[in-house]
Scaffold this active site. Structure first.
Site, PDB file in Angstrom:
ATOM      1  N   GLN A  15       0.849  -1.204   0.000  1.00 25.13           N
ATOM      2  CA  GLN A  15       0.000   0.000   0.000  1.00 25.13           C
ATOM      3  C   GLN A  15       0.879   1.245   0.000  1.00 25.13           C
ATOM      4  O   GLN A  15       2.109   1.158   0.076  1.00 25.13           O
ATOM      5  CB  GLN A  15      -0.901   0.015   1.246  1.00 25.13           C
ATOM      6  CG  GLN A  15      -0.139   0.206   2.547  1.00 25.13           C
ATOM      7  CD  GLN A  15      -1.066   0.282   3.772  1.00 25.13           C
ATOM      8  OE1 GLN A  15      -1.965  -0.539   3.925  1.00 25.13           O
ATOM      9  NE2 GLN A  15      -0.838   1.259   4.623  1.00 25.13           N
ATOM     10  N   GLY A  16       0.233   2.388  -0.096  1.00 24.56           N
ATOM     11  CA  GLY A  16       0.896   3.668   0.138  1.00 24.56           C
ATOM     12  C   GLY A  16       2.051   3.960  -0.811  1.00 24.56           C
ATOM     13  O   GLY A  16       1.997   3.687  -2.020  1.00 24.56           O
ATOM     14  N   VAL A  65      10.437  -6.991   7.657  1.00 27.44           N
ATOM     15  CA  VAL A  65      11.757  -6.401   7.384  1.00 27.44           C
ATOM     16  C   VAL A  65      12.615  -6.225   8.635  1.00 27.44           C
ATOM     17  O   VAL A  65      13.815  -5.988   8.521  1.00 27.44           O
ATOM     18  CB  VAL A  65      11.639  -5.047   6.643  1.00 27.44           C
ATOM     19  CG1 VAL A  65      11.074  -5.223   5.252  1.00 27.44           C
ATOM     20  CG2 VAL A  65      10.843  -4.031   7.457  1.00 27.44           C
ATOM     21  N   TYR A 157      10.363   8.597  15.927  1.00 20.69           N
ATOM     22  CA  TYR A 157      10.331   8.441  14.464  1.00 20.69           C
ATOM     23  C   TYR A 157      11.443   9.276  13.821  1.00 20.69           C
ATOM     24  O   TYR A 157      12.170   8.798  12.938  1.00 20.69           O
ATOM     25  CB  TYR A 157       8.950   8.876  13.947  1.00 20.69           C
ATOM     26  CG  TYR A 157       8.782   8.813  12.450  1.00 20.69           C
ATOM     27  CD1 TYR A 157       8.546   7.602  11.819  1.00 20.69           C
ATOM     28  CD2 TYR A 157       8.858   9.971  11.668  1.00 20.69           C
ATOM     29  CE1 TYR A 157       8.392   7.540  10.436  1.00 20.69           C
ATOM     30  CE2 TYR A 157       8.707   9.925  10.293  1.00 20.69           C
ATOM     31  CZ  TYR A 157       8.468   8.705   9.682  1.00 20.69           C
ATOM     32  OH  TYR A 157       8.318   8.642   8.316  1.00 20.69           O
ATOM     33  N   LYS A 161      14.661   8.078  11.469  1.00 22.31           N
ATOM     34  CA  LYS A 161      14.915   8.551  10.098  1.00 22.31           C
ATOM     35  C   LYS A 161      16.276   9.266  10.004  1.00 22.31           C
ATOM     36  O   LYS A 161      16.924   9.201   8.963  1.00 22.31           O
ATOM     37  CB  LYS A 161      13.766   9.437   9.622  1.00 22.31           C
ATOM     38  CG  LYS A 161      12.440   8.671   9.429  1.00 22.31           C
ATOM     39  CD  LYS A 161      12.570   7.568   8.389  1.00 22.31           C
ATOM     40  CE  LYS A 161      11.278   6.820   8.136  1.00 22.31           C
ATOM     41  NZ  LYS A 161      11.402   5.756   7.142  1.00 22.31           N
ATOM     42  N   GLY A 188       7.654  14.549   2.313  1.00 18.61           N
ATOM     43  CA  GLY A 188       7.080  15.454   3.319  1.00 18.61           C
ATOM     44  C   GLY A 188       5.811  14.866   3.903  1.00 18.61           C
ATOM     45  O   GLY A 188       5.861  13.938   4.709  1.00 18.61           O
ATOM     46  N   ILE A 189       4.663  15.393   3.482  1.00 19.49           N
ATOM     47  CA  ILE A 189       3.376  14.941   4.016  1.00 19.49           C
ATOM     48  C   ILE A 189       2.643  14.212   2.892  1.00 19.49           C
ATOM     49  O   ILE A 189       2.062  14.839   1.991  1.00 19.49           O
ATOM     50  CB  ILE A 189       2.523  16.148   4.494  1.00 19.49           C
ATOM     51  CG1 ILE A 189       3.336  17.088   5.413  1.00 19.49           C
ATOM     52  CG2 ILE A 189       1.238  15.669   5.167  1.00 19.49           C
ATOM     53  CD1 ILE A 189       3.781  16.491   6.723  1.00 19.49           C
ATOM     54  N   VAL A 190       2.681  12.901   2.955  1.00 17.33           N
ATOM     55  CA  VAL A 190       2.113  12.079   1.876  1.00 17.33           C
ATOM     56  C   VAL A 190       0.779  11.498   2.352  1.00 17.33           C
ATOM     57  O   VAL A 190       0.692  10.978   3.473  1.00 17.33           O
ATOM     58  CB  VAL A 190       3.081  10.933   1.487  1.00 17.33           C
ATOM     59  CG1 VAL A 190       2.619  10.264   0.198  1.00 17.33           C
ATOM     60  CG2 VAL A 190       4.512  11.448   1.330  1.00 17.33           C
ATOM     61  N   GLY A 191      -0.234  11.578   1.506  1.00 20.84           N
ATOM     62  CA  GLY A 191      -1.580  11.120   1.887  1.00 20.84           C
ATOM     63  C   GLY A 191      -1.704   9.608   1.853  1.00 20.84           C
ATOM     64  O   GLY A 191      -2.236   9.045   0.901  1.00 20.84           O
TER      65      GLY A 191
HETATM   66  N1  LIG Z   1       3.340   9.095   4.625  1.00 20.55           N
HETATM   67  C1  LIG Z   1       4.229  10.060   4.787  1.00 20.55           C
HETATM   68  O1  LIG Z   1       3.867  11.237   4.917  1.00 20.55           O
HETATM   69  C2  LIG Z   1       5.696   9.771   4.811  1.00 20.55           C
HETATM   70  C3  LIG Z   1       6.199   8.480   4.814  1.00 20.55           C
HETATM   71  N2  LIG Z   1       7.552   8.285   4.840  1.00 20.55           N
HETATM   72  C4  LIG Z   1       8.131   6.948   4.847  1.00 20.55           C
HETATM   73  O2  LIG Z   1       7.735   6.250   3.669  1.00 20.55           O
HETATM   74  C5  LIG Z   1       7.641   4.850   3.938  1.00 20.55           C
HETATM   75  C6  LIG Z   1       6.278   4.342   3.502  1.00 20.55           C
HETATM   76  O3  LIG Z   1       5.278   5.047   4.229  1.00 20.55           O
HETATM   77  P1  LIG Z   1       3.722   5.020   3.864  1.00 20.55           P
HETATM   78  O4  LIG Z   1       3.503   4.351   2.564  1.00 20.55           O
HETATM   79  O5  LIG Z   1       3.216   6.384   4.087  1.00 20.55           O
HETATM   80  O6  LIG Z   1       3.198   4.083   5.047  1.00 20.55           O
HETATM   81  P2  LIG Z   1       1.976   3.044   5.090  1.00 20.55           P
HETATM   82  O7  LIG Z   1       1.725   2.826   6.540  1.00 20.55           O
HETATM   83  O8  LIG Z   1       0.865   3.480   4.230  1.00 20.55           O
HETATM   84  O9  LIG Z   1       2.609   1.727   4.439  1.00 20.55           O
HETATM   85  C7  LIG Z   1       3.696   1.081   5.055  1.00 20.55           C
HETATM   86  C8  LIG Z   1       3.798  -0.318   4.515  1.00 20.55           C
HETATM   87  O10 LIG Z   1       4.903  -0.945   5.186  1.00 20.55           O
HETATM   88  C9  LIG Z   1       4.489  -2.219   5.634  1.00 20.55           C
HETATM   89  N3  LIG Z   1       5.233  -2.609   6.831  1.00 20.55           N
HETATM   90  C10 LIG Z   1       5.154  -2.088   8.085  1.00 20.55           C
HETATM   91  N4  LIG Z   1       5.949  -2.778   8.925  1.00 20.55           N
HETATM   92  C11 LIG Z   1       6.553  -3.738   8.181  1.00 20.55           C
HETATM   93  C12 LIG Z   1       7.465  -4.768   8.484  1.00 20.55           C
HETATM   94  N5  LIG Z   1       7.924  -4.967   9.727  1.00 20.55           N
HETATM   95  N6  LIG Z   1       7.861  -5.593   7.477  1.00 20.55           N
HETATM   96  C13 LIG Z   1       7.396  -5.411   6.218  1.00 20.55           C
HETATM   97  N7  LIG Z   1       6.523  -4.461   5.868  1.00 20.55           N
HETATM   98  C14 LIG Z   1       6.097  -3.632   6.855  1.00 20.55           C
HETATM   99  C15 LIG Z   1       2.996  -2.071   5.938  1.00 20.55           C
HETATM  100  O11 LIG Z   1       2.331  -3.331   5.964  1.00 20.55           O
HETATM  101  C16 LIG Z   1       2.559  -1.170   4.785  1.00 20.55           C
HETATM  102  O12 LIG Z   1       2.214  -1.922   3.643  1.00 20.55           O
HETATM  103  C17 LIG Z   1       7.914   4.698   5.440  1.00 20.55           C
HETATM  104  O13 LIG Z   1       9.266   4.336   5.646  1.00 20.55           O
HETATM  105  C18 LIG Z   1       7.647   6.078   5.988  1.00 20.55           C
HETATM  106  O14 LIG Z   1       8.342   6.317   7.186  1.00 20.55           O
HETATM  107  C19 LIG Z   1       8.441   9.323   4.858  1.00 20.55           C
HETATM  108  C20 LIG Z   1       7.983  10.609   4.860  1.00 20.55           C
HETATM  109  C21 LIG Z   1       6.589  10.941   4.837  1.00 20.55           C
HETATM  110  C1  LIG Z   2       5.416  10.647   8.191  1.00 21.37           C
HETATM  111  C2  LIG Z   2       6.537  11.606   8.136  1.00 21.37           C
HETATM  112  O1  LIG Z   2       7.630  11.243   7.810  1.00 21.37           O
HETATM  113  C3  LIG Z   2       6.269  12.914   8.466  1.00 21.37           C
HETATM  114  C4  LIG Z   2       7.357  13.755   8.937  1.00 21.37           C
HETATM  115  O2  LIG Z   2       5.170  13.346   8.393  1.00 21.37           O
END
Ligand SMILES: NC(=O)C1=CN([C@@H]2O[C@H](COP(=O)(O)OP(=O)(O)OC[C@H]3O[C@@H](n4cnc5c(N)ncnc54)[C@H](O)[C@@H]3O)[C@@H](O)[C@H]2O)C=CC1
Ligand SMILES: CC(=O)C(C)=O
Length: 261
Positions: A15-16, A65, A157, A161, A188-191
């Protein structure tokens, strides 16, 4: 950019942002291993089907992971089933929304196992496979604006990072003699589901209505809109492809104008 006969493994791709990256790299010509936790198998199968629909090969691989053996097994499976291995995107991660004075030892251990240890295991597994195959490759890690600046209530968090940023810089220098590049994207801020959770938890802490914390953060973005997984995937496409061959050890902000360096 089009590549051919190359394989990328993307963690947290059910996802995401991970899903967005998997779809974009498939459009670039990569065959994709979609790695995620077992409970995400149905969503992962959906991503596999989306990739196959535009003519690329894909497999879903179960991996936690934070577990080194799982990550090595996922890379082995990707190489076996897709016939090669070139790129790993260490994308999977979790957020924790906890005031600094309330962060526990368990919180720290959990977020570091998932956000930090995972990146080390991903680098080790990718290099072992690239060495076995006898060619170079690309390693791409998920950082964040929180890797550049500490964010209140996201302290653990942010620490995780910042660690990803340090690992990216160190690994880039160690692996350069092998021709392997190591870079990171800093959204940054991702939906995505992650911000749904952050917004909900911040509301519970500061009493603002649901959606208000997200809105205030998005209001601070110079380009005036929330970020999408596709915005992030464009940068990962650059790091995975040949146009970034002379770029290593970089953490690239892709935040619509929030932080400046
Ligand atoms: N959403 C945001 O605003 C931001 C996200 N990020 C980073 O981007 C990356 C992805 O984030 P999103 O897609 O927003 O999050 P999300 O929560 O929508 O998706 C994260 C995915 O990682 C998987 N996951 C979680 N723990 C796991 C594990 N132990 N082993 C394998 N898979 C695992 C989940 O099942 C999910 O599919 C993350 O590292 C997050 O910290 C960075 C900056 C901003
Ligand atoms: C999820 C994330 O990395 C922030 C700063 O919003």
């Amino acid at each position: 950019m089009t590549v051919s006969n190359k394989v990328a493994l993307v963690t947290g791709a059910g996802q995401g942002i991970g899903r967005g990256i998997a779809l974009r790299l498939a459009q670039d010509g990569f065959d994709i291993a979609v790695a995620d936790l077992d409970f995400q198998a149905e969503k992962g199968a959906g991503v596999v089907a989306e990739i196959e629909a535009f003519g690329r090969r894909a497999v879903f691989v179960t991996a936690d992971v934070s577990n080194r053996d799982d990550v090595f097994a996922a890379v082995d499976t990707a190489a076996e089933k897709l016939g090669g291995f070139d790129v790993i995107v260490n994308n999977a991660g979790i957020a924790q929304v906890t005031p600094m004075l309330e962060v526990t030892a368990d919180d720290l251990e959990k977020i570091f196992r998932i956000n930090v240890n995972s990146v080390v295991w991903g680098i080790q597994a990718a290099v072992a496979k690239l060495d076995e195959l006898g060619h170079a490759g690309k390693i791409i890690n998920a950082a964040s604006i929180a890797a550049i600046q500490g964010f209140p209530i996201l302290g653990a968090y942010s620490a995780s990072k910042f660690a990803v940023r340090g690992i990216t810089q160190a690994a880039a220098q160690e692996l350069a003699p092998r021709g392997i590049t190591v870079n990171a994207y800093a959204p940054g801020i991702v939906g995505t589901g992650m911000w749904d959770l952050i917004d909900e938890k911040l509301s519970a802490i500061n009493g603002k209505p649901l959606g208000q914390n997200l809105k205030e953060n998005v209001d601070g973005i110079a380009l005036g809109r929330i970020e999408t997984p596709e915005d992030v995937a464009k940068i990962v496409s650059f790091f995975a492809g040949p146009d970034s061959d002379y770029v290593t050890g970089q953490v690239l902000l892709v935040d619509g104008g929030m932080l400046y360096n």
